[in-house]
Design an enzyme around this catalytic site. Structure first.
Site, PDB file in Angstrom:
ATOM      1  N   ARG A   1      24.909 -31.902   9.889  1.00  0.00           N
ATOM      2  CA  ARG A   1      25.542 -31.179   8.774  1.00  0.00           C
ATOM      3  C   ARG A   1      27.014 -31.588   8.657  1.00  0.00           C
ATOM      4  O   ARG A   1      27.569 -31.632   7.560  1.00  0.00           O
ATOM      5  CB  ARG A   1      25.333 -29.676   8.885  1.00  0.00           C
ATOM      6  CG  ARG A   1      26.253 -28.885   9.764  1.00  0.00           C
ATOM      7  CD  ARG A   1      27.493 -28.362   9.079  1.00  0.00           C
ATOM      8  NE  ARG A   1      28.643 -28.548   9.927  1.00  0.00           N
ATOM      9  CZ  ARG A   1      29.886 -28.460   9.539  1.00  0.00           C
ATOM     10  NH1 ARG A   1      30.177 -28.217   8.289  1.00  0.00           N
ATOM     11  NH2 ARG A   1      30.870 -28.659  10.376  1.00  0.00           N
TER      12      ARG A   1
ATOM     13  N   LYS B   1      25.576 -20.030  14.803  1.00  0.00           N
ATOM     14  CA  LYS B   1      25.584 -21.219  15.671  1.00  0.00           C
ATOM     15  C   LYS B   1      26.461 -20.891  16.878  1.00  0.00           C
ATOM     16  O   LYS B   1      27.587 -20.419  16.723  1.00  0.00           O
ATOM     17  CB  LYS B   1      26.151 -22.419  14.898  1.00  0.00           C
ATOM     18  CG  LYS B   1      26.281 -23.673  15.748  1.00  0.00           C
ATOM     19  CD  LYS B   1      26.557 -24.914  14.893  1.00  0.00           C
ATOM     20  CE  LYS B   1      27.992 -25.005  14.443  1.00  0.00           C
ATOM     21  NZ  LYS B   1      28.286 -26.286  13.767  1.00  0.00           N
TER      22      LYS B   1
END
Ligand SMILES: NC(=O)c1ccc[n+]([C@@H]2O[C@H](COP(=O)([O-])OP(=O)(O)OC[C@H]3O[C@@H](n4cnc5c(N)ncnc54)[C@H](O)[C@@H]3O)[C@@H](O)[C@H]2O)c1
Length: 290
Positions: free
Chosen positions: A126, A82
């Site tokens: 998340r 990420k």
């Protein structure tokens, strides 16, 4: 040797949503599975790399971009990264979200990229889901009141996750230094949690009254929550950085993290009143965590 063409999927934010990225129950299920794989040693989570324009203190203004690689084993067996930017002045100066992210997934055997996708929604979901899974196991089952410290992007997904984990939540208290942001938050939250009574507050101490669950997600660099405002048995999820005076940490019966090394790696801490940080002492191997 013939050079093969590299082909990979590109998923826009809408593609990611169409794949179910806003389905909180599903994401919580996946995050719980991930924690279980992590517990079995089936993940690899190297330290994140932070690109900063200045030192840690100026980060609140100048922001950062984090590179966060990882591998998930088990039947998932995928590697990725990420690449997530945080520009804290975006909401104020540009009416844009603070965070934006891209995610890249790689095939573990060949190393070739499989997909490049928008990571902004996945990241926010998340983060909410991690709190949701924790609340399902650690918060009182009959919790009624959720207090949100911070009326930014993250606390929307935090709120949805807590409501998913603890359906008995009836009241949601919201505090932020910006009344404008509280009002905007409540407008959107009414659609996200239509069966809850949602109220904004001008002070943290008022917002915290009667809270069974507290979630803090702000960009503050100074503590907001005092230990005497937190009732015994309260579940706290510390999503931001510095929201609690250190006595809140000292008072805790149980402290749970997803990854302790990741927590201490960038010196994320609550600010102790005496100027020492047990978190840093722990990192130096003295293990003086209270
Ligand atoms: N733990 C994690 O995995 C994780 C993941 C994502 C984001 N975060 C952190 O969560 C925090 C919030 O992210 P966001 O995207 O919602 O940011 P955001 O900019 O959308 O919202 C932050 C809010 O904090 C408020 N705020 C700032 N100082 C305050 C104070 N002293 N008192 C009350 N409110 C205050 C701002 O007015 C703003 O509304 C950031 O610090 C971010 O780094 C953590």
């Amino acid at each position: 040797m013939v050079q093969q063409r590299v082909e990979f999927l590109y998923l826009t934010q809408q593609d990611v949503i169409d794949c179910g990225a806003t389905n909180m129950a599903m994401i919580m299920h996946k995050i719980e599975k991930l924690f279980s794989l992590q517990d079995k040693g089936e993940t690899i989570v190297p330290d994140k790399v932070a690109l900063r324009w200045g030192d840690a203190d100026s980060e609140a203004k100048t922001g950062r971009i984090n590179a966060m690689p990882g591998y998930i084993g088990g039947d998932v067996n995928i590697a990725g990264i990420k690449w997530i930017a945080s520009k804290p002045m975006n909401p104020l100066l540009r009416n844009m979200p603070r965070a934006s992210a891209l995610t890249i997934l790689n095939d573990v055997e060949t190393g070739f990229p499989l997909a490049v996708m928008d990571g902004t929604i996945i990241s926010a979901m998340r983060t909410g889901a991690a709190t949701g899974v924790a609340a399902a196991y650690l918060a009182r089952k009959n919790s009624k009141t959720l207090c949100l410290i911070g009326a930014g992007t993250q606390n929307h997904t935090q709120m949805i996750a807590v409501k998913t984990a603890i359906p008995s939540i009836q009241r949601i208290h919201v505090f932020d230094i910006s009344t404008e942001r509280v009002n905007a938050f409540i407008e959107k939250a009414k659609e996200e949690a239509p069966d809850a009574e949602i109220r904004g507050y001008q002070s943290a101490s008022e917002a915290l009254k009667g809270a069974d669950i507290i979630v803090s997600a702000t960009t503050t660099v100074k503590p907001i929550v005092k230990a005497e405002w937190v009732e015994p048995g309260t579940f706290i999820s510390n999503v931001g950085n510095y929201e609690y005076e250190f006595d809140v940490v000292r008072k805790a019966h149980k402290i749970v993290t997803d990854d302790w090394d990741a927590v201490i790696h960038r010196g994320i801490q609550t600010v102790p009143q005496n100027g020492d940080s047990p978190f840093f002492s722990y990192a130096q191997g003295e293990n003086s965590f209270p």
